[in-house]
Design a protein around this motif. Structure first.
Motif, PDB file in Angstrom:
ATOM      1  N   ASP A  76       0.919  -1.227  -0.060  1.00 15.42           N
ATOM      2  CA  ASP A  76       0.016  -0.138  -0.102  1.00 15.42           C
ATOM      3  C   ASP A  76       0.833   1.348  -0.023  1.00 15.42           C
ATOM      4  O   ASP A  76       0.176   2.305  -0.136  1.00 15.42           O
ATOM      5  CB  ASP A  76      -0.871   0.071   1.487  1.00 15.42           C
ATOM      6  N   GLY A  77       2.138   1.313   0.085  1.00 11.62           N
ATOM      7  CA  GLY A  77       3.073   2.442   0.023  1.00 11.62           C
ATOM      8  C   GLY A  77       3.297   2.635   1.329  1.00 11.62           C
ATOM      9  O   GLY A  77       3.880   3.849   1.380  1.00 11.62           O
ATOM     10  N   THR A  78       2.999   2.172   2.573  1.00  7.40           N
ATOM     11  CA  THR A  78       3.418   2.647   3.844  1.00  7.40           C
ATOM     12  C   THR A  78       4.761   2.175   4.031  1.00  7.40           C
ATOM     13  O   THR A  78       5.003   0.800   4.013  1.00  7.40           O
ATOM     14  CB  THR A  78       2.584   1.992   4.870  1.00  7.40           C
ATOM     15  N   PRO A  79       5.729   3.017   4.446  1.00  5.52           N
ATOM     16  CA  PRO A  79       6.888   2.553   4.721  1.00  5.52           C
ATOM     17  C   PRO A  79       6.997   1.591   5.942  1.00  5.52           C
ATOM     18  O   PRO A  79       6.191   1.731   6.792  1.00  5.52           O
ATOM     19  CB  PRO A  79       7.854   3.616   5.077  1.00  5.52           C
ATOM     20  N   TRP A  80       8.019   0.540   5.844  1.00  6.79           N
ATOM     21  CA  TRP A  80       8.310  -0.434   6.929  1.00  6.79           C
ATOM     22  C   TRP A  80       8.459   0.220   8.156  1.00  6.79           C
ATOM     23  O   TRP A  80       8.415  -0.274   9.075  1.00  6.79           O
ATOM     24  CB  TRP A  80       9.305  -1.533   6.319  1.00  6.79           C
ATOM     25  N   VAL A  81       9.205   1.464   8.173  1.00 10.07           N
ATOM     26  CA  VAL A  81       9.837   2.070   9.517  1.00 10.07           C
ATOM     27  C   VAL A  81       8.350   2.288  10.288  1.00 10.07           C
ATOM     28  O   VAL A  81       8.324   2.276  11.294  1.00 10.07           O
ATOM     29  CB  VAL A  81      10.569   3.017   9.042  1.00 10.07           C
ATOM     30  N   ASN A  82       7.411   2.795   9.373  1.00  2.97           N
ATOM     31  CA  ASN A  82       6.229   3.210   9.992  1.00  2.97           C
ATOM     32  C   ASN A  82       5.476   2.079  10.524  1.00  2.97           C
ATOM     33  O   ASN A  82       5.094   2.102  11.746  1.00  2.97           O
ATOM     34  CB  ASN A  82       5.458   4.021   9.109  1.00  2.97           C
TER      35      ASN A  82
END
Length: 533
Positions: A61-67
């Motif tokens: 979905d484009g959410t960074p893995w750090v988030n």
């Protein structure tokens, strides 16, 4: 201090005691903010730590893995302990072989985090430090690489460096425009960020082609533009610098990515996000301190945003707020480890040209900044507020702006466009603007060496008046008492002291991403960066 800097200091005959008092008051105003920042962390600081440890990429979905990873850690153990101990404890317990896998498993709900204690906490902290240190070493290597390339290809022949913006929204359109601008004489290329990115609480991933009035700041976009400008640097025989924006809700992360991809300058102001993007003041000050520590380590020059005050407040009446902010930015920057040559303090040519003696006042303000900060590469911003759509008048104003920069020895000169506030500039507009700059700079030569205002004349008196008003304002700030016990500078910001924007300490975007550090808090990135100061 250089001989040239020493000569500069004599032009306005500023009283050294008065200058020392101004700096002392700025320290008094800034010190409680630093104390507050040391006691807090934010989601962006913790995500930047994960990025320094090598965590990259995003989910489908484009959410960074750090988030994703931080959100699960925060839900399980809270933000106040930091991300390092829970994450590396999980890795040591065999929950995953690496950070990327751990983030994916955590996002799927198959990992539960805990706060380790005793020997387990010590081992987790040591493991975290080793991995984060590898990221800091990458930043160190990129800094050394810049030094080698400047030595190999040469630098801009003289200051001011000519600073030009590209902002198509498409990184693959930005690249050829940036390269052509370098051929036409630009020394610094700034890639404007897409409208609204400062309010995103995540950093987009990958190369982007659909920005709005700018191009998204991403690690891949940084990499692509840096590689393109390296090609241009080799072709032109001078190192071309790259600028982007370390501001907004992801300031620490973007600073880390800039260091990893060898950007050279970053817009990074202590109060811009508070005043003009309504980002929570505490969040901003915590994030900016960490980001400036990264910039210091990376050898990046920061550009501050005092010019923005003059787009909302009167440039004559509010001139002292610019000087006040410059002094605060200097204090905050040096406290975080930045050196004088990294302090691109901002100011602007924004006095209404219809006011009698407006050019003389512009010279007074510019020369005051130059003499207060003799070794800083000041960033001089062109007229915007009083551009009317009359392109001939605008072209003349830009010429006067360029002349003021030459007369007062500015370090970084942003190219003014005659079509400012009318249309998005065409390439031909940029060509004409660069011709304007080249003509003035070639014709003026080292005119700054000859320009010496009369000791008791209009320019010197105006500069001394602005400095006096600056001291009065700083004195009011440091002597103000806040019922809530907040640092006095927060109260001044809440009262609309800067840019006429009132921003209370308990308001604004991003406050929910701030936490007061616990006794168990540990962050290896902060530890490493502070050791290097």
């Amino acid at each position: 201090m250089s001989t040239r800097a020493a000569k500069r200091q004599t032009k306005l005959d500023l009283d050294p005691t008065t200058v020392r008092k101004a700096r002392s008051l700025a320290r008094k105003a800034g010190r409680p903010i630093v104390t507050m920042a040391r006691k807090h962390t934010t989601v962006a600081v913790e995500r930047a730590t994960l990025r320094l440890a090598g965590l990259e990429g995003a989910d489908p979905d484009g959410t960074p893995w750090v988030n994703r990873l931080l959100d699960v850690v925060r839900a399980d153990v809270g933000l106040e302990h930091g991300v390092a101990l829970p994450v590396w404890d999980a890795l040591r317990r065999g929950e995953a072989d690496d950070l990327a896998t751990l983030a994916q498993k955590a996002s799927a709900g198959s990992v539960t985090f805990r706060l380790p204690e005793g020997r387990e906490a010590t081992r987790a902290g040591a493991a975290a430090r080793r991995q984060v240190a590898s990221g800091v070493k990458r930043i160190d290597a990129r800094r050394r690489e810049r030094d080698r390339l400047v030595a190999r290809w040469g630098d801009a022949p003289r200051q001011p460096w000519i600073y030009l913006i590209v902002a198509t929204g498409d990184i693959y359109e930005d690249i050829p425009q940036a390269q052509q601008a370098a051929r036409e004489g630009a020394d610094v290329i700034a890639v404007i960020r897409s409208t609204g990115q400062s309010l995103l609480d995540y950093v987009p991933e990958g190369a982007t082609r659909e920005g709005f009035a700018g191009t998204y700041a991403t690690q891949e976009n940084f990499r692509l533009m840096r590689a393109a400008l390296d090609e241009s640097s080799k072709e032109l025989g001078r190192y071309v610098r790259l600028t982007n924006y370390a501001s907004g809700l992801c300031m620490p992360e973007i600073a880390a990515l800039a260091g990893l991809e060898r950007l050279d300058m970053m817009l990074n102001d202590s109060m811009y996000g508070i005043l003009f993007r309504d980002i929570n003041p505490i969040r901003t000050f915590v994030d900016q301190r960490f980001s400036r520590q990264v910039h210091a380590r990376a050898g990046i020059i920061i550009n501050t945003g005092e010019d923005n005050y003059l787009t909302t407040a009167d440039a004559v009446e509010a001139a002292h707020t610019v000087t006040t902010s410059q002094l605060l930015n200097e204090y905050f920057g040096k406290e975080a480890g930045l050196e004088d040559w990294q302090l691109g303090l901002g100011h602007a040519f924004e006095i209404d040209p219809e006011i009698p003696d407006s050019f003389r006042m512009e010279l007074a303000h510019a020369l005051l900044a130059r003499e207060l900060f003799p070794d800083a590469p000041l960033k001089w911003m062109p007229p915007t507020r009083h551009m009317t759509g009359d392109v001939f008048r605008g072209y003349l104003l830009d010429g006067f702006f360029n002349l003021a920069g030459a007369l007062t020895g500015q370090g970084i000169l942003l190219v003014g466009m005659m079509t400012e506030a009318v249309v998005t500039p065409w390439l031909s507009d940029r060509d004409l603007a660069l011709q304007n700059v080249r003509y003035v700079m070639n014709a003026a030569g080292n005119l700054a060496e000859d320009f010496r205002p009369a000791p008791d004349g209009f320019i010197a008196e105006r500069a001394r008046r602005v400095l006096g008003e600056t001291i009065d304002l700083l004195d009011r700030i440091v002597t103000d008492t806040d019922a809530a016990g907040d640092p006095p500078l927060l109260a001044a910001i809440a009262d609309g002291t800067f840019g006429l924007m009132k921003r209370p300490a308990d308001g604004g975007r991003g406050l929910d991403g701030v936490a007061r550090k616990s006794a168990a808090y540990y962050n290896p990135a902060t530890e490493i960066l502070e050791e290097g100061q």
